[in-house]
Design an enzyme around this catalytic site. Structure first.
Site: not given
Ligand code: NAD
Ligand code: TYD
Length: 351
Positions: A134, A159
């Site tokens: 969001d 970000y």
């Molecule tokens: P996170 O940072 O915990 O995990 C990200 C994962 O992606 C890690 O395992 C990392 O090793 C992997 N990664 C990073 N760069 C990479 C690359 N170049 N190639 C392959 N793998 C790679 O993130 P999260 O909190 O689990 O978020 C996951 C997704 O959900 C993201 O796209 C984020 O934008 C989205 N999101 C997160 C939230 C939140 O509150 N955490 C909310 C809404 C959306």
């Protein structure tokens, strides 16, 4: 039938993979670069499970992605991989552009090339599900209506700008090339396996260690918190029934100011693991605010509810209690992620 998950060793991705196998035997190929945020310990319970194939690699590695698509012929890609921490994006935006923008571009191009060669049925059935946030919508005034799917994009951090760019790429690959995409824009998640650089797990692990609980600025910034298992069920619902080219906002109808979140965490810890030194709120410290700090996010989740019947199963009260209990029960996991790299980050950010 196989799913290709990117970023499945991170917080939300690993919860998605674990939840998936509770109700399905459809295999998952899990492509993750194992950055500081990726942790195979999250997936330890799947050791020896033939349904899960972990591949350490980068979404920006075109040859690797090409070969995974050709070998495994997934019926869907669930794209979680991203750099995800706003504060890190302020200190060093380059990685965010490389993974979130360039990496998504490479993944889309590899997918387009492979998908273009499929037969008509496989081509029509395929889905590219882009997992977004969001934060692409920017900041809301206190009394403004919550974000709908038509809210203008106005990202304010490196970000959120990188995620907005990736959303636009996914949209364009649908409109220009016909790639069958769906996008979900979700609010702040919390729950098990959340890396302790984000607000809720940081407050839990700091409180247990007797360290300060750093609240940025006045702590009146509002987020709309959703238990991670509910985000995973929303993704499953959109994967199964979401309309092509559409975006779906996902949220918990649960707006709370940061100070309220921290007080709730402290109260639960006072109950579940009381400290001899007194209530955990004694550790609350107000620190310098984050530059460009968005004041309020709120999700209007009526579209996904009306079209797909999705609603969160957890209330904030049940979800936060489960989360605090999970951290109390998983001290080993916390110790494991608090590596040298983690400590270097904490020193850089909080002095
Ligand atoms: P996170 O940072 O915990 O995990 C990200 C994962 O992606 C890690 O395992 C990392 O090793 C992997 N990664 C990073 N760069 C990479 C690359 N170049 N190639 C392959 N793998 C790679 O993130 P999260 O909190 O689990 O978020 C996951 C997704 O959900 C993201 O796209 C984020 O934008 C989205 N999101 C997160 C939230 C939140 O509150 N955490 C909310 C809404 C959306
Ligand atoms: P965070 O978990 O980093 O998620 P996001 O910035 O993506 O919303 O932060 C949630 C809120 O908590 C945000 O308003 C910033 C604030 N915050 C603090 O006050 N102190 C902290 O130490 C952290 C990490 C976040």
């Amino acid at each position: 039938m196989t799913l290709l998950v990117t970023g499945g060793a991170g917080f939300i991705g690993s919860n998605f993979v674990l939840d998936w196998f509770k109700t399905s035997d459809e295999p998952i190929v899990n492509l993750d670069a194992l950055t500081y945020a990726g942790n195979l310990a999250n997936l330890a319970s799947l050791a020896g499970d033939g349904r899960h194939l972990f591949v350490k690699g980068d979404i920006g590695d075109r040859a690797l992605v090409d070969s995974l698509l050709a070998t495994h012929q997934p019926r869907a890609i669930l794209h979680f991989a991203a750099e995800s921490h706003v504060d890190r994006s302020i200190h060093g935006p380059g990685e965010f552009m490389r993974t979130n923008v360039q990496g998504t571009f490479t993944l889309l191009e590899a997918t387009r090339a492979w998908w273009g060669g499929l037969g008509p049925e496989a081509k029509a059935g395929f889905r590219f599900h882009h997992v977004s946030t969001d934060e692409v919508y920017g900041s809301l005034a206190p009394d403004a209506p919550a974000f709908t799917e038509t809210h203008a994009y106005a990202p304010n951090s490196p970000y959120s700008a990188s995620k907005a760019a990736s959303d636009h790429l996914v949209r364009a690959w649908h409109h220009t090339y016909g790639l069958p995409v769906v996008t979900t824009n979700c609010s702040n998640n919390y729950g098990p396996y959340h890396f302790p650089e984000k607000l809720i797990p940081l407050m839990i692990v700091n409180a247990l260690a007797g360290k300060p609980l750093p609240i940025y600025g006045d702590g009146q910034q509002v987020r709309d918190w959703l238990f991670v298992g509910d985000h995973c069920s929303a993704i499953r619902a959109v994967l199964a029934g979401g309309r092509l080219g559409e975006t779906y906002n996902v949220g918990g109808w649960n707006e709370k100011a940061n100070v309220e979140i921290v007080h709730t965490v402290c109260a639960l810890l006072d109950e579940l693991r009381p400290s001899a030194a007194g209530p955990y709120t004694r550790l609350i410290t107000h620190v310098t605010d984050r530059p460009g700090h968005d004041r309020r996010y709120a999700i209007d989740a009526r579209k996904i509810e009306a079209e797909l019947g999705w609603r969160p199963a957890e209330t904030f009260e049940t979800g936060i209690r489960k989360t605090v209990q999970w951290y109390l029960d998983h001290a080993d996991w916390v110790a494991d992620v608090q590596s040298g790299a983690y400590r270097a980050w904490v020193d850089k950010q909080y002095g």
